[in-house]
Scaffold this active site. Structure first.
Site, PDB file in Angstrom:
ATOM      1  N   VAL A 277       0.811  -1.286   0.042  1.00 14.16           N
ATOM      2  CA  VAL A 277      -0.181  -0.019   0.087  1.00 14.16           C
ATOM      3  C   VAL A 277       0.693   1.253  -0.077  1.00 14.16           C
ATOM      4  CG1 VAL A 277      -1.652   1.271   1.242  1.00 14.16           C
ATOM      5  CG2 VAL A 277      -1.812  -1.014   1.147  1.00 14.16           C
ATOM      6  N   ALA A 278       1.880   1.272   0.741  1.00 11.73           N
ATOM      7  CA  ALA A 278       2.922   2.368   0.783  1.00 11.73           C
ATOM      8  C   ALA A 278       3.518   2.523  -0.448  1.00 11.73           C
ATOM      9  CB  ALA A 278       3.880   2.069   2.135  1.00 11.73           C
TER      10      ALA A 278
ATOM     11  N   ILE B 255       2.192   2.254  -3.274  1.00 12.82           N
ATOM     12  CA  ILE B 255       1.224   3.023  -4.339  1.00 12.82           C
ATOM     13  C   ILE B 255       0.972   4.503  -3.657  1.00 12.82           C
ATOM     14  CG2 ILE B 255      -1.098   2.900  -5.245  1.00 12.82           C
ATOM     15  CD1 ILE B 255      -1.173   0.027  -4.234  1.00 12.82           C
TER      16      ILE B 255
ATOM     17  N   GLU C 223      -1.246   6.970  -3.134  1.00 14.15           N
ATOM     18  CA  GLU C 223      -2.607   6.994  -3.211  1.00 14.15           C
ATOM     19  C   GLU C 223      -2.804   8.450  -3.312  1.00 14.15           C
ATOM     20  OE1 GLU C 223      -0.970   5.647  -0.805  1.00 14.15           O
ATOM     21  OE2 GLU C 223      -1.808   3.984  -0.103  1.00 14.15           O
TER      22      GLU C 223
ATOM     23  N   ASP D 284      -7.341  27.964 -38.316  1.00 13.84           N
ATOM     24  CA  ASP D 284      -8.269  28.560 -39.242  1.00 13.84           C
ATOM     25  C   ASP D 284      -7.818  30.026 -39.211  1.00 13.84           C
ATOM     26  OD1 ASP D 284     -10.270  28.762 -40.801  1.00 13.84           O
ATOM     27  OD2 ASP D 284     -11.601  30.009 -39.491  1.00 13.84           O
TER      28      ASP D 284
ATOM     29  N   ASN E 113       3.042   7.410   4.558  1.00 13.90           N
ATOM     30  CA  ASN E 113       2.425   7.744   3.139  1.00 13.90           C
ATOM     31  C   ASN E 113       1.313   8.885   3.177  1.00 13.90           C
ATOM     32  OD1 ASN E 113       3.257   6.222   0.830  1.00 13.90           O
ATOM     33  ND2 ASN E 113       1.145   5.447   1.023  1.00 13.90           N
TER      34      ASN E 113
ATOM     35  N   ASP F  95       1.984  11.858   1.047  1.00  8.51           N
ATOM     36  CA  ASP F  95       1.249  11.872  -0.247  1.00  8.51           C
ATOM     37  C   ASP F  95       0.399  12.893  -0.221  1.00  8.51           C
ATOM     38  OD1 ASP F  95       2.402   9.608  -1.036  1.00  8.51           O
ATOM     39  OD2 ASP F  95       0.554   8.514  -1.316  1.00  8.51           O
TER      40      ASP F  95
END
Length: 876
Positions: A285-286, A288, A290, A332, A701, A705
């Site tokens: 989990v760490a 990733i 989040e 254009d 984390n 994070d």
């Protein structure tokens, strides 16, 4: 009658009426109209089915990074870490909500097409002229047109009297198209802008009158063809979305690998299986980040706000970053690069001083049906331009109108290409004539030279021919003027005999202010500008050359030439062209696709209905907010509120900065997570106890994070980004040395934390290699490692801001948000350490002041080594 496209412009009037089974003076009967309505359906653009808010919400969740986060939620729930599970769930929902909000705000291109369709139409039914709802029109209906009316369906014209229709939304031409019903066009590939015997749905009658028979309605019309092109476009992921998707897949695999590897090591070392399972899952989990999804959404949202301050409204969040990847800007011409306003830019008269003779300007004003007052104009754009020119010369038009009474006129027609007016001033009568110089000179016998009326000679003819050629070479539209004085009122037939030639003017639709400089700036940043227009090749190339888009005639090509090319050949050669002229909406889409097939990230700017399909096909569609049609705005990703091409370049600069900031956040997050993984792996491999427990890992984390990573995404704008070449669309987050920086930062953080963990044992007379370390010593060593790891990550945030510039070169305090988040991070860490119940929850131990200085020393080491690496790279 077939529902398939028929080249009505190539058929004669009688043939068309016979095919549609209708008499022009009677029209269809009510019964026949009802039958055809049932057969062909209403004259409406089909509504595209909108996605529900729920469907939009579900679409936001279809992302690999989101899948990984959902797995993390399940794992944290299984571990009993409910707060973490709630936080990650909130991140997922917040990201999806932001995406839905942006897309709900976006309009729908097909709805816009419906809004601009003509609501009423004047038609003949059963021999009577009646006004009906435009949606009730059917093929075969006879439509009456006059100035100011919107064309309600596609028509083959039957009659035309000085009929002019404004078709710039379809063709890109600045001037109204002059229509001639009697013409029959034989070329099968006649461009829409050259179909002078046709009128198309949603165009505007600007002058004259006429009648036409409906040949196509609803989705079978040219407008319907554009609607089909729009609905046929498939949503393609932006470069950022692709990179995040790739990163999500990679992190998901890494997380699984970490879980499996650590669990296997734990089994081999005969450690506690339950504890090791929880720890391995925590570490996975760490690994990733989040917060990455939320950080990207927040940074893009901040970008949307900054863009709006710079006159650019963003309709899709990822479009902010995609702008930074753009390496081809297709634009254009009319209304985007140019002002969509005819302007007199040159003149010629028989005067040596080069000044404009008052008589020339006077003739252009008096032989004129346009009006201009308080910056509001009506009439033909060419005639409005002549009035503006007279104003810039200081001519008093009010006084001129008061002194001269118009008593007769001879209207312009396409055969003579001349217009004449007769004025009375006291007892004097004067004729003023203007028109095509080649026709006008045939009616002239004298010239006005240095204030004197002299006979027209070959020398004068040569001067006129030279001036006309020079203006035409610059793609200027030329218009001559002449006059004559008479003793009495004369009839139209006598007006254009024995005229005195005054001179001529050259007109063009001039470039917008600042566009040339913006194109040059874009060029220095590795961005090519390509002109795509419905206008004529010569006119388009002249403007392109003036703006620095093209330098050689070979760089210009027409839509017809594009059509004749095989697809493979066109894809190979498309990068050689800078001007695409006389193109249809289908050509525009093909051009954009060919450019994309060469690996380009393409931005398309435009304002007309004919731009909508290509705006949607491009990686970034940019519509003009003021002059742009609703259709163009709805098909675009970005809308410019100031209609200024230069805003595009500013937006690209901001887009590059936004991507740079997102990349900083990604590098920082992965650096931190890698550090955590390395310290854990290192400890397991050498047989140590885990230096961090599951709750400590999840706290770290959560801390890194969040605010520090978001703050990096809010770094101030760096103008140096416009000195760099555009990023490759295939470039990932690890390109340009970023992968090495993540590796070095992670190794430094991991090894320093491991060293701190070892020192925690050593300072208490123990060694982490011992099989039975007292619980108190282990807790102390973990406290030191826990504090050092957080300190390393927070200090590293400063060095991540640039891969080449030192912290002091950038300015230590230039990002106030980062300063604040680092201070807050340390404060929260202190809270965990000094509040007893939190200290116990995280299984920490109180430390001394000496330990505090030791932690600071360890923590600052990775940052110092990273800065030293930057310095050595510069020196060597």
């Amino acid at each position: 009658m077939s529902k398939d496209p028929i080249m009505w412009y190539s058929r004669g009037i009688e043939d068309v009426l016979h095919e549609l089974r209708v008499k022009p003076d009677v029209g269809l009967s009510a019964a026949e109209a009802k039958r055809r309505l049932a057969e062909y359906g209403p004259n409406e653009i089909e509504q595209h089915r909108k996605k529900s808010v729920f469907k939009l919400f579900v679409d936001q969740l279809k992302d690999w990074l989101i899948y990984v986060l959902m797995a993390a939620v399940l794992i944290t729930l299984f571990m009993g870490e409910y707060i973490d599970a709630i936080i990650i769930t909130v991140v997922i929902l917040l990201n999806a909500a932001l995406g839905v909000f942006q897309e709900v705000k976006a309009g729908n291109a097909i709805e816009a097409l419906q809004r601009i369709a003509a609501p009423k139409a004047l038609i003949r039914r059963d021999g009577v002229t009646v006004e009906v709802e435009a949606k009730e029109l059917v093929p075969g209906d006879i439509v009456v047109l006059d100035a100011g009316r919107v064309v309600p369906a596609d028509l083959r014209l039957l009659t035309s009297v000085h009929l002019q229709i404004e078709e710039s939304a379809f063709t890109g031409e600045s001037l109204p198209s002059e229509k001639r019903a009697s013409e029959r066009l034989t070329a099968a590939d006649t461009p829409l802008g050259d179909r002078i015997n046709m009128a198309y749905m949603s165009t505007l009658v600007s002058a004259g009158r006429g009648t036409g028979v409906v040949v196509a309605t609803g989705m079978h019309s040219e407008m319907g063809a554009i609607a089909k092109l729009i609905t046929a476009q498939s949503d393609e992921k932006t470069p950022l979305e692709k990179r995040l998707d790739h990163l999500g897949k990679m992190l998901g695999k890494i997380a699984i690998a970490i879980c499996v590897t650590i669990f296997i090591i734990a089994l081999l070392q005969q450690r506690d299986v339950v504890d090791m399972f929880l720890l391995s899952v925590s570490l996975a989990v760490a690994a990733i980040p989040e917060g990455l999804v939320a950080i990207v959404a927040i940074v893009l949202s901040i970008g949307v706000t900054l863009m709006s301050r710079r006159n650019a409204i963003i309709r899709r969040l990822p479009a902010v970053e995609t702008l930074g990847s753009v390496n081809v800007v297709c634009s254009d011409k009319t209304g985007t690069l140019t002002q969509n306003r005819m302007t007199v830019s040159r003149h010629f008269a028989f005067a040596e001083d080069g000044k404009v003779p008052a008589e020339l300007a006077k003739a252009m004003v008096l032989c004129n049906d346009a009006t201009l007052a308080n910056e509001k104009a009506t009439g033909d754009p060419t005639e409005v331009a002549l009035l503006l020119w007279a104003d810039t010369l200081g001519l008093n038009r009010k006084e001129l109108a008061a002194d001269n009474e118009r008593i007769a006129e001879r209207a312009f027609d396409s055969d003579r290409k001349l217009m004449s007016t007769l004025y009375k001033n006291g007892n004097d009568y004067t004729v003023y004539t203007k028109g095509a110089i080649d026709n006008l000179i045939l009616h002239c016998s004298h010239v006005l030279e240095e204030g004197e009326v002299l006979p027209l000679t070959n020398k004068h003819r040569a001067q006129i021919e030279k001036a006309t050629s020079e203006m035409s070479a610059s793609a200027l539209r030329t218009l001559g003027a002449a006059f004559k004085v008479t003793n009495a009122s004369i009839g139209p037939g006598e007006m254009e005999e024995g005229l005195v030639l005054l001179g001529l003017v050259g007109m063009s639709d001039p470039p917008r202010e600042g566009v040339k400089e913006a194109i040059a700036t874009a060029g220095s940043a590795g961005i090519s500008t390509v002109m795509i227009t419905g206008d004529h090749k010569a006119t388009a190339f002249a403007i392109a050359k003036e703006l620095g888009i093209a330098s050689r005639q070979e760089q210009a090509i027409t839509g017809q030439e594009v059509e004749e090319m095989a697809e493979d050949t066109f894809v190979q050669e498309v990068n050689n062209y800078r001007v695409f002229a006389r193109v249809s909406p289908e050509h525009k889409v093909r051009i954009v696709r060919a450019l994309k097939a060469n690996g380009n990230i393409v931005s398309m700017t435009g304002d007309g209905v004919n731009d909508a399909p290509s705006l949607q096909e491009a990686d970034i569609g940019v519509a003009m907010g003021i002059t742009g049609t609703d259709v163009a705005k709805s098909a675009a990703d970005i809308i410019l509120t100031d209609d200024n091409f230069t805003t595009i370049v500013k937006a690209i600069e901001l887009g590059r900065n936004i991507y740079s900031n997102i990349k900083k956040s990604v590098v920082f997050l992965l650096m931190c997570n890698l550090g955590e993984v390395i310290v854990m792996f290192l400890s397991f491999f050498v047989g140590w106890q885990a230096p961090l427990i599951a709750t400590q890992l999840l706290w770290i984390n959560l801390l890194t994070d969040s605010l520090p990573a978001v703050s990096l995404g809010m770094d101030p704008i760096d103008h140096d980004v416009m000195k760099e070449q555009p990023r490759s669309p295939k470039e990932n987050f690890f390109a340009g040395g970023a992968g090495l920086r993540v590796l070095i930062g992670g190794l430094l953080t991991g090894t320093v934390t491991a060293a701190a963990f070892w020192y925690g044992h050593y300072s208490r007379g123990e060694s982490p290699f011992h099989s039975s370390v007292p619980e108190e010593v282990l807790r102390y060593a973990r406290t030191i490692a826990f504090m050092v790891l957080v300190g390393c990550q927070l200090f590293l945030a400063f060095t991540v801001r640039s891969s080449t510039k030192s912290v002091f070169q950038i300015g230590l305090f230039s990002n106030k948000y980062l300063i604040g988040s680092v201070i807050l991070g340390f404060s929260l860490q202190m809270l965990v350490l000094f509040v007893p119940f939190l200290r116990e929850a995280f299984k920490l131990q109180m430390i001394s002041i000496q330990d505090g200085w030791l932690i600071v020393g360890f923590s600052i080491l990775p940052m110092l080594l990273s800065e030293l690496r930057k310095l050595t790279k510069k020196l060597f």
